[in-house]
Enzyme design. Sequence first.
Site, PDB file in Angstrom:
ATOM      1  CB  SER A   1      -9.319  45.541  69.318  1.00 46.58           C
ATOM      2  OG  SER A   1      -9.433  44.064  68.900  1.00 46.58           O
TER       3      SER A   1
ATOM      4  CG  MET B   1      -5.616  44.611  69.665  1.00 53.05           C
ATOM      5  SD  MET B   1      -4.204  43.565  69.152  1.00 53.05           S
ATOM      6  CE  MET B   1      -2.932  44.858  68.946  1.00 53.05           C
TER       7      MET B   1
ATOM      8  CB  CYS C   1       4.058  42.827  73.565  1.00 57.26           C
ATOM      9  SG  CYS C   1       5.056  42.089  74.372  1.00 57.26           S
TER      10      CYS C   1
ATOM     11  CG  HIS D   1      30.644  23.389  83.254  1.00 59.17           C
ATOM     12  ND1 HIS D   1      30.965  23.676  82.177  1.00 59.17           N
ATOM     13  CD2 HIS D   1      30.518  22.080  83.284  1.00 59.17           C
ATOM     14  CE1 HIS D   1      31.256  22.500  81.616  1.00 59.17           C
ATOM     15  NE2 HIS D   1      31.016  21.679  82.432  1.00 59.17           N
TER      16      HIS D   1
HETATM   17  C1  LIG Z   1       5.781  40.272  64.869  1.00 56.19           C
HETATM   18  C2  LIG Z   1       6.307  41.305  65.886  1.00 56.19           C
HETATM   19  C3  LIG Z   1       7.232  40.743  66.834  1.00 56.19           C
HETATM   20  C4  LIG Z   1       7.682  41.468  67.869  1.00 56.19           C
HETATM   21  N1  LIG Z   1       8.618  41.026  68.736  1.00 56.19           N
HETATM   22  C5  LIG Z   1       9.196  41.797  69.780  1.00 56.19           C
HETATM   23  C6  LIG Z   1       9.828  41.203  70.669  1.00 56.19           C
HETATM   24  O1  LIG Z   1      10.292  39.678  70.421  1.00 56.19           O
HETATM   25  N2  LIG Z   1      10.502  41.782  71.556  1.00 56.19           N
HETATM   26  C7  LIG Z   1      10.086  43.338  71.642  1.00 56.19           C
HETATM   27  O2  LIG Z   1      10.607  43.734  72.739  1.00 56.19           O
HETATM   28  N3  LIG Z   1       9.258  43.633  70.548  1.00 56.19           N
HETATM   29  C8  LIG Z   1       8.864  42.993  69.675  1.00 56.19           C
HETATM   30  N4  LIG Z   1       8.108  43.653  68.775  1.00 56.19           N
HETATM   31  C9  LIG Z   1       7.646  45.020  69.154  1.00 56.19           C
HETATM   32  C10 LIG Z   1       6.659  45.129  70.170  1.00 56.19           C
HETATM   33  O3  LIG Z   1       5.393  44.522  70.085  1.00 56.19           O
HETATM   34  C11 LIG Z   1       6.144  46.548  70.167  1.00 56.19           C
HETATM   35  O4  LIG Z   1       7.201  47.523  70.229  1.00 56.19           O
HETATM   36  C12 LIG Z   1       5.338  46.999  71.477  1.00 56.19           C
HETATM   37  O5  LIG Z   1       4.254  46.011  71.537  1.00 56.19           O
HETATM   38  C13 LIG Z   1       4.690  48.379  71.202  1.00 56.19           C
HETATM   39  O6  LIG Z   1       3.857  48.891  72.339  1.00 56.19           O
HETATM   40  P1  LIG Z   1       3.004  49.945  72.559  1.00 56.19           P
HETATM   41  O7  LIG Z   1       3.275  50.504  73.851  1.00 56.19           O
HETATM   42  O8  LIG Z   1       3.580  51.028  71.629  1.00 56.19           O
HETATM   43  O9  LIG Z   1       1.771  49.813  72.099  1.00 56.19           O
HETATM   44  P2  LIG Z   1       0.675  48.592  71.600  1.00 56.19           P
HETATM   45  O10 LIG Z   1       1.051  47.399  72.468  1.00 56.19           O
HETATM   46  O11 LIG Z   1       0.962  48.576  69.952  1.00 56.19           O
HETATM   47  O12 LIG Z   1      -0.644  49.045  71.895  1.00 56.19           O
HETATM   48  C14 LIG Z   1      -1.315  49.905  71.235  1.00 56.19           C
HETATM   49  C15 LIG Z   1      -2.847  49.806  71.384  1.00 56.19           C
HETATM   50  O13 LIG Z   1      -3.719  50.900  71.032  1.00 56.19           O
HETATM   51  C16 LIG Z   1      -4.605  50.322  70.678  1.00 56.19           C
HETATM   52  N5  LIG Z   1      -5.116  51.666  69.776  1.00 56.19           N
HETATM   53  C17 LIG Z   1      -4.634  52.157  68.617  1.00 56.19           C
HETATM   54  N6  LIG Z   1      -5.456  53.260  68.310  1.00 56.19           N
HETATM   55  C18 LIG Z   1      -6.526  53.402  69.206  1.00 56.19           C
HETATM   56  C19 LIG Z   1      -7.737  54.540  69.228  1.00 56.19           C
HETATM   57  N7  LIG Z   1      -7.713  55.486  68.509  1.00 56.19           N
HETATM   58  N8  LIG Z   1      -8.549  54.306  70.495  1.00 56.19           N
HETATM   59  C20 LIG Z   1      -8.373  53.314  71.299  1.00 56.19           C
HETATM   60  N9  LIG Z   1      -7.213  52.136  71.186  1.00 56.19           N
HETATM   61  C21 LIG Z   1      -6.323  52.295  70.244  1.00 56.19           C
HETATM   62  C22 LIG Z   1      -4.555  49.378  69.838  1.00 56.19           C
HETATM   63  O14 LIG Z   1      -5.424  48.133  69.703  1.00 56.19           O
HETATM   64  C23 LIG Z   1      -3.503  48.462  70.515  1.00 56.19           C
HETATM   65  O15 LIG Z   1      -3.904  47.521  71.705  1.00 56.19           O
HETATM   66  C24 LIG Z   1       7.292  42.929  67.874  1.00 56.19           C
HETATM   67  C25 LIG Z   1       6.531  43.272  66.749  1.00 56.19           C
HETATM   68  C26 LIG Z   1       6.064  42.516  66.005  1.00 56.19           C
HETATM   69  C27 LIG Z   1       5.011  43.270  65.096  1.00 56.19           C
END
Ligand SMILES: Cc1cc2nc3c(=O)[nH]c(=O)nc-3n(C[C@H](O)[C@H](O)[C@H](O)COP(=O)(O)OP(=O)(O)OC[C@H]3O[C@@H](n4cnc5c(N)ncnc54)[C@H](O)[C@@H]3O)c2cc1C
Length: 450
Positions: A35, A38, A43, A435
Amino acid sequence: MIDVDLLVIGWGKAGKTLAGRWAKAGHTVALVERSPQMYGGTCINVACVPTKDLVTSAESRRDSDEPQQFFTTAVASRDELIGKLNAANHAMLADDPHIILIDGTARFVAEHTVEVTTATGTEQVTAKQIVIGTGTTPRRPEIPGIDSPRVYDSTTIQHADPFPARLAVVGAGFIGLEFASMFAAFGAQVILLNSAERILPSAEPEVASEVARTLTDRGVTILDKVRVDAIEESDNHVTVIAGGTRVEADAVLVATGRTPVTADLCLASAGIEVDERGFIVVDDQLRTSVKDIFAVGDVNGGPQFTYISLDDNRIVWDQLTGTGSRRRSDRVAVPNTTFITPPLSQVGLTEAQAREAGHQVLVACKPVAKIAAMPRPKILGETHGIIKFVVDATDRRILGVTLFCTDSQELVNLVALAMRAGLTADVLRDGIWTHPSSTEALNEVLADLA
Ligand SMILES: Cc1cc2nc3c(=O)[nH]c(=O)nc-3n(C[C@H](O)[C@H](O)[C@H](O)COP(=O)(O)OP(=O)(O)OC[C@H]3O[C@@H](n4cnc5c(N)ncnc54)[C@H](O)[C@@H]3O)c2cc1C
């Protein structure tokens, strides 16, 4: 047919970092992302960054600001920021001649062969090494009525329209708590439906009650031991039914955990094992059951944080470059923060966990309002909170801390570093700190160790 040294599936933190580093080292890389919304991953686009941007906006709202209008402006500013970050993330990799970016959805057709479905057809990609970083998505529990348009998840609630004057939040994990706190600050009446005996059941009890008290002061009603049976929609509202309890609201946020994005990857075609919940099974060095295929970030079932995904990148990098020295089990004192107001941060053991592990413990615990030598919370007008340290009585090393106070998302990193370096609590107690800062709390709280 595209053949590369490294194929990365998913634009998350670990995936994009590895893609960029490996390409800079002169290797060919393909990165597949399903997407354009994305680029940069979860994150940047729908999680950490946009939600903290909304939290910051909500904290600046005055009682006189009309909620709907204030929220609409905050969302517009969030969208502007995220748009820029998404574009910057795209440019970072698009400008590298060693990287082929493919907009499409990947699925395995053989061990080292992936088929990508794009807007115009399909593309086959083969690679010596493959990194799967497809992340997680919000879990939708099987509750009757969950498909109502008034039911949101952590992504869709960020554009809730209209602004819900009454919001029911199902789930009191870190995501549920953050949104409950944020929407209360935006001016909503929030009801938090928590299935456990109390919120934050594994946190320090003194801290959990202070968090509950703070949320309640801010207008969040907390219902403990509640399990949702159904959601009923009527003309202009929605009712959450939990046993004998009926909660009427304008919208519902379901925050009951996250599901790995593995169902459509056809992992079985490559012989890649998943566990019973669909997370990819990896060893201590993030190797899947198939040689030279790694799983990084949320999808491997580890702690779901961006900085863990970043550390996963370091582990795989070591594998790619041949040293293979770094492991998940090397991680010491990994901190976490829940961005309620003030933020709640924790690292290491709680008092109960430390005693259970056989430590003789010393404890220091003080409400923020009573820490005389820390004026920063008073300056900011945010004196809710409490700090609790757990220290080993035999060698005075820090075993853990919970910081529910202004700036705790920074302070916890300092304590984590001290823990990794094996420093005693006395070093922090006697430290020279600027401080007025939140770090000054260490001088006073640790003087109370008993
Ligand atoms: C509301 C919310 C708040 C958060 N706040 C925090 C925070 O403050 N601090 C923190 O450290 N963590 C936070 N997190 C957790 C953090 O966002 C995740 O741990 C992190 O983004 C995971 O990253 P990742 O490397 O697993 O992949 P992601 O960033 O999840 O990326 C996965 C990507 O793979 C793509 N994808 C999936 N399947 C396919 C496919 N078959 N083909 C091609 N592309 C595909 C998706 O579109 C996506 O872009 C939060 C999560 C949420 C839901």
